[in-house]
Design an enzyme around this catalytic site. Structure first.
Site, PDB file in Angstrom:
ATOM      1  N   ASN A   1       0.856  -1.192   0.000  1.00 37.14           N
ATOM      2  CA  ASN A   1       0.000   0.000   0.000  1.00 37.14           C
ATOM      3  C   ASN A   1       0.891   1.242   0.000  1.00 37.14           C
ATOM      4  O   ASN A   1       0.773   2.124   0.833  1.00 37.14           O
ATOM      5  CB  ASN A   1      -0.945  -0.008   1.204  1.00 37.14           C
ATOM      6  CG  ASN A   1      -2.053   1.021   1.079  1.00 37.14           C
ATOM      7  OD1 ASN A   1      -2.429   1.401  -0.027  1.00 37.14           O
ATOM      8  ND2 ASN A   1      -2.576   1.469   2.196  1.00 37.14           N
TER       9      ASN A   1
ATOM     10  N   GLN B   1       4.389   7.987  -1.259  1.00 35.68           N
ATOM     11  CA  GLN B   1       5.640   8.682  -1.549  1.00 35.68           C
ATOM     12  C   GLN B   1       6.674   8.503  -0.441  1.00 35.68           C
ATOM     13  O   GLN B   1       7.883   8.538  -0.691  1.00 35.68           O
ATOM     14  CB  GLN B   1       5.369  10.176  -1.783  1.00 35.68           C
ATOM     15  CG  GLN B   1       6.561  10.942  -2.341  1.00 35.68           C
ATOM     16  CD  GLN B   1       7.062  10.351  -3.655  1.00 35.68           C
ATOM     17  OE1 GLN B   1       6.270  10.036  -4.543  1.00 35.68           O
ATOM     18  NE2 GLN B   1       8.376  10.185  -3.782  1.00 35.68           N
ATOM     19  N   GLY B   2       6.218   8.294   0.782  1.00 36.85           N
ATOM     20  CA  GLY B   2       7.163   8.049   1.863  1.00 36.85           C
ATOM     21  C   GLY B   2       7.991   6.797   1.627  1.00 36.85           C
ATOM     22  O   GLY B   2       9.213   6.801   1.812  1.00 36.85           O
ATOM     23  N   HIS B   3       7.322   5.721   1.186  1.00 34.32           N
ATOM     24  CA  HIS B   3       8.057   4.493   0.868  1.00 34.32           C
ATOM     25  C   HIS B   3       9.041   4.721  -0.282  1.00 34.32           C
ATOM     26  O   HIS B   3      10.174   4.224  -0.256  1.00 34.32           O
ATOM     27  CB  HIS B   3       7.084   3.379   0.463  1.00 34.32           C
ATOM     28  CG  HIS B   3       6.148   2.946   1.544  1.00 34.32           C
ATOM     29  ND1 HIS B   3       4.815   3.306   1.554  1.00 34.32           N
ATOM     30  CD2 HIS B   3       6.344   2.182   2.645  1.00 34.32           C
ATOM     31  CE1 HIS B   3       4.238   2.767   2.613  1.00 34.32           C
ATOM     32  NE2 HIS B   3       5.133   2.087   3.291  1.00 34.32           N
TER      33      HIS B   3
ATOM     34  N   ASP C   1       8.070   6.165  12.158  1.00 33.64           N
ATOM     35  CA  ASP C   1       7.898   5.123  13.169  1.00 33.64           C
ATOM     36  C   ASP C   1       9.131   5.152  14.082  1.00 33.64           C
ATOM     37  O   ASP C   1      10.011   4.295  13.994  1.00 33.64           O
ATOM     38  CB  ASP C   1       7.729   3.767  12.497  1.00 33.64           C
ATOM     39  CG  ASP C   1       6.436   3.687  11.703  1.00 33.64           C
ATOM     40  OD1 ASP C   1       5.364   3.715  12.335  1.00 33.64           O
ATOM     41  OD2 ASP C   1       6.486   3.612  10.466  1.00 33.64           O
TER      42      ASP C   1
END
Length: 285
Positions: free
Chosen positions: A32, A35-37, A152
């Protein structure tokens, strides 16, 4: 781009790259992708010759079966995005491949202290699931470098400690949180927000930044700041889950020796549980 779902094929390709003297960077994900990934992937390219990602919705780290069932699976779109981002190989195992004997009888890895603090206290077993699956993925991919998001914060701290304690020869790179223009931290869970909730969501970051500004201005009465911030979020339409202001290095209560604090935010907005964090450096006279 290679897409493999079994460990033998993964190891065969890794072995070939190793024989060629190539270095490997790894980005584990649950899919899912946003842009962070992809920012993690971009960072990974700076550290190694080859970039491997994994897409695996890890049942061991979910404390609620409903959350596991509802987690979006978007494998086709994810692979297309990763190919565009220049990923060399994607590992897409099933739970049956990762946990062939089932979860109950699978060996687990647990990082003492950090696993039970803060987010770990709210979600029993969550960090055990994270550390176990990351260890297994590290064993399979055998990367030189692995990239994780700073969003995280506790997870990143836990993985750094696990790698150090277990003498894993892996460099852990923390990558700054990617935000939307209005300040909301990018997250797969943002997809659960309605249009109205999405408009409210940046208040989480604004409240976090307000706390940081108060601390930087010299207000170190942390319980009062937490209470005011919780009230502010609840008034805006959130259900505050946890706000913690702790030592950024240990994630334990701040002391007179603390050089940096981290503000850890978690709140529900509708069905979505949103998290964010910010590190504040304390001025010392």
């Amino acid at each position: 781009m290679l897409v493999v779902n079994n460990p033998a094929a993964l190891r065969e390709q890794i072995g070939q790259w190793r024989r060629e003297g190539l270095t490997i960077a790894f980005v584990p994900t649950m899919g899912n992708l946003h842009q962070g990934h992809l920012t993690l992937v971009k960072e990974a390219h700076h550290h190694a010759d080859k970039v491997v990602t994994s897409i695996f919705v890890n049942p061991m780290q979910f404390d609620k079966a409903e959350d596991l069932a509802n987690y979006p699976r978007t494998l086709e779109q994810d692979c297309a995005a990763l190919e565009t981002a220049g990923v060399d190989m994607v590992f897409t195992p099933t739970p049956e491949i990762m946990y062939p004997q089932g979860l109950a009888s699978h060996t687990f890895v647990e990082v003492p202290g950090l696993s039970g603090l803060l987010e770990g206290a709210l979600r029993p077993g969550h960090f055990r699931g994270v550390s176990t699956v990351v260890t297994k993925l590290f064993n399979l991919v055998q990367p030189d470098v692995a990239c994780f998001g700073q969003k995280d914060y506790q997870q990143l701290a836990l993985i750094r400690k696990m790698v150090a304690d277990m003498a894993m020869p892996i460099q852990i790179v923390g990558v700054p949180t990617v935000r939307a223009e209005d300040g909301l931290a990018l997250s797969s869970r943002n997809g659960y927000l309605t249009t109205a909730e999405r408009a409210l969501a940046p208040e989480l970051a604004r409240t976090m930044n307000w706390i940081a500004e108060q601390i930087e201005a010299g207000d170190h009465h942390l319980p009062s700041l937490v209470a005011q911030a919780s009230q502010r979020l609840d008034k805006a339409g959130f259900r505050t889950d946890a706000i913690d202001i702790v030592d950024a290095a240990t994630l334990e209560a701040a002391t007179d020796q603390s050089e940096q604090l981290v503000i850890l935010m978690a709140a529900y907005l509708g069905k979505a549980r949103l998290i964010d964090n910010r590190v504040v450096t304390l001025a010392r006279s």
